[in-house]
Design a protein around this motif. Sequence first.
Motif, PDB file in Angstrom:
ATOM      1  N   SER A 238       0.962  -1.085  -0.085  1.00  0.00           N
ATOM      2  CA  SER A 238       0.005   0.094  -0.002  1.00  0.00           C
ATOM      3  C   SER A 238       0.672   1.422  -0.063  1.00  0.00           C
ATOM      4  O   SER A 238       0.442   2.301   0.409  1.00  0.00           O
ATOM      5  CB  SER A 238      -1.019   0.085   1.373  1.00  0.00           C
ATOM      6  N   ARG A 239       2.098   1.208  -0.549  1.00  0.00           N
ATOM      7  CA  ARG A 239       2.929   2.159  -0.532  1.00  0.00           C
ATOM      8  C   ARG A 239       2.432   3.542  -1.112  1.00  0.00           C
ATOM      9  O   ARG A 239       2.741   4.668  -0.814  1.00  0.00           O
ATOM     10  CB  ARG A 239       4.261   1.959  -1.188  1.00  0.00           C
ATOM     11  N   ALA A 240       1.627   3.459  -2.183  1.00  0.00           N
ATOM     12  CA  ALA A 240       0.823   4.791  -2.870  1.00  0.00           C
ATOM     13  C   ALA A 240       0.024   5.367  -1.968  1.00  0.00           C
ATOM     14  O   ALA A 240       0.277   6.716  -1.785  1.00  0.00           O
ATOM     15  CB  ALA A 240       0.089   4.112  -3.950  1.00  0.00           C
ATOM     16  N   THR A 241      -0.389   4.917  -0.911  1.00  0.00           N
ATOM     17  CA  THR A 241      -1.322   5.465   0.220  1.00  0.00           C
ATOM     18  C   THR A 241      -0.166   5.800   1.135  1.00  0.00           C
ATOM     19  O   THR A 241      -0.536   7.208   1.737  1.00  0.00           O
ATOM     20  CB  THR A 241      -2.283   4.564   0.890  1.00  0.00           C
ATOM     21  N   PHE A 242       0.630   5.117   1.565  1.00  0.00           N
ATOM     22  CA  PHE A 242       1.362   5.523   2.795  1.00  0.00           C
ATOM     23  C   PHE A 242       2.553   6.676   2.517  1.00  0.00           C
ATOM     24  O   PHE A 242       2.815   7.516   3.319  1.00  0.00           O
ATOM     25  CB  PHE A 242       2.175   4.428   3.366  1.00  0.00           C
ATOM     26  N   LYS A 243       2.896   6.867   1.148  1.00  0.00           N
ATOM     27  CA  LYS A 243       3.738   7.859   0.748  1.00  0.00           C
ATOM     28  C   LYS A 243       3.259   9.216   0.879  1.00  0.00           C
ATOM     29  O   LYS A 243       3.688  10.208   0.986  1.00  0.00           O
ATOM     30  CB  LYS A 243       4.351   7.531  -0.498  1.00  0.00           C
ATOM     31  N   ARG A 244       1.891   9.353   0.768  1.00  0.00           N
ATOM     32  CA  ARG A 244       1.011  10.401   0.725  1.00  0.00           C
ATOM     33  C   ARG A 244       0.527  10.758   2.327  1.00  0.00           C
ATOM     34  O   ARG A 244      -0.124  11.956   2.715  1.00  0.00           O
ATOM     35  CB  ARG A 244      -0.274  10.540   0.068  1.00  0.00           C
ATOM     36  N   SER A 245       1.141  10.005   3.334  1.00  0.00           N
ATOM     37  CA  SER A 245       0.435  10.145   4.817  1.00  0.00           C
ATOM     38  C   SER A 245       1.308  10.863   5.510  1.00  0.00           C
ATOM     39  O   SER A 245       2.451  10.569   5.548  1.00  0.00           O
ATOM     40  CB  SER A 245       0.212   8.470   5.311  1.00  0.00           C
ATOM     41  N   GLY A 246       0.711  12.029   6.074  1.00  0.00           N
ATOM     42  CA  GLY A 246       1.660  12.699   7.122  1.00  0.00           C
ATOM     43  C   GLY A 246       1.900  12.152   8.354  1.00  0.00           C
ATOM     44  O   GLY A 246       2.998  12.240   9.024  1.00  0.00           O
ATOM     45  N   THR A 247       1.106  11.133   8.715  1.00  0.00           N
ATOM     46  CA  THR A 247       1.427  10.154   9.900  1.00  0.00           C
ATOM     47  C   THR A 247       2.537   9.553   9.494  1.00  0.00           C
ATOM     48  O   THR A 247       3.397   9.106  10.272  1.00  0.00           O
ATOM     49  CB  THR A 247       0.169   9.294  10.183  1.00  0.00           C
ATOM     50  N   MET A 248       2.695   8.772   8.147  1.00  0.00           N
ATOM     51  CA  MET A 248       3.834   8.004   8.073  1.00  0.00           C
ATOM     52  C   MET A 248       5.195   8.787   8.172  1.00  0.00           C
ATOM     53  O   MET A 248       6.258   8.327   8.440  1.00  0.00           O
ATOM     54  CB  MET A 248       3.817   7.637   6.376  1.00  0.00           C
ATOM     55  N   GLN A 249       5.166  10.248   7.665  1.00  0.00           N
ATOM     56  CA  GLN A 249       6.320  11.250   7.714  1.00  0.00           C
ATOM     57  C   GLN A 249       6.823  11.295   9.175  1.00  0.00           C
ATOM     58  O   GLN A 249       7.875  11.261   9.516  1.00  0.00           O
ATOM     59  CB  GLN A 249       6.085  12.269   7.062  1.00  0.00           C
ATOM     60  N   MET A 250       5.735  11.475   9.973  1.00  0.00           N
ATOM     61  CA  MET A 250       5.988  11.913  11.374  1.00  0.00           C
ATOM     62  C   MET A 250       6.651  10.650  11.902  1.00  0.00           C
ATOM     63  O   MET A 250       7.668  10.647  13.023  1.00  0.00           O
ATOM     64  CB  MET A 250       4.900  12.293  12.061  1.00  0.00           C
ATOM     65  N   GLU A 251       5.973   9.287  11.620  1.00  0.00           N
ATOM     66  CA  GLU A 251       6.628   8.131  12.256  1.00  0.00           C
ATOM     67  C   GLU A 251       8.021   8.025  11.847  1.00  0.00           C
ATOM     68  O   GLU A 251       8.889   7.425  12.677  1.00  0.00           O
ATOM     69  CB  GLU A 251       5.675   7.026  11.850  1.00  0.00           C
TER      70      GLU A 251
END
Length: 289
Positions: A238-251
């Motif tokens: 699901s990388r297309a979704t996670f790379k747009r996620s601000g939560t992923m960046q913070m984590e």
Amino acid sequence: MFARRTHHNEGFSKPYSSSFDKHRAGKATSSKQKRSFRDAAAAVRKADKVKKPDHGSPVGSTLTSPIVTICVGPEQRLFAAHEDVLSHSPFFAAICRGQFLETVTKRVNLPEELPEIFSSVLEYLYKGDYYPRLLHNKRRNTWELEEMENNNNGGRGHVESTVVHHGAGQVLLKDTMLYCTADKYGLDELKRLALRKQGLQSGIQCSTILASARYAYANTPDSDSKLRAHYLALIIRSRATFKRSGTMQMEMEKGGMMFFDLFVAICNHMDDMAHAKSPLFTKSPRTPH
């Protein structure tokens, strides 16, 4: 019970599956075509070295064994269970034999546990499964969760796939917490069941997935990679979704072993793709030209 989570900004519209469940079909409407995970796993339990419960109706010495009171969570919610049933878990067997059990009242204190999770553990020890049950659809030859609104399920209605962990201050996937609890209690089959059920969940927010992944890393040993690998594979798929996620960046800015493992998993994934596309692969991938 709770209502199922709906889709949000960072949620998924497609279901994800674990390494135990690569295919998923919709829910069937006929209960006659289904059998439970308990039935399919009966042969496995007999061969397991760790003593497993008889998942039929608890009769005989089990029903006549002493009752143990379990005090769970900071609010000290009380549960009661037969000592023989609890002893199918090596963790509780040691408690019942040792000095941690209050001999007069037969009371066990578990202040760190969540009542919602421990309730599912007890349900598994008595019935071989926990709600919602895992059912086999013979027509499709797939595993699926029982229908939440089935009128024959005792009126339990909808079930929430997440649990609020007040100690961590986060919303976590229930099946992940059950997996980690089963690991602590020595219930290997419950671990397999929880992982398979989690693979059937859908519509989970990125923030919940990442928080649950961190919880899994913090509460499983390095030698137990199944749950961790499940999360790494999910993020890559699901990388297309996670790379747009601000939560992923913070984590990722917080760092941790999970993201190094994710880096290694992505590198391995890219190497596999490059290897599959290589002209040498179709001839002899191990023979230099």
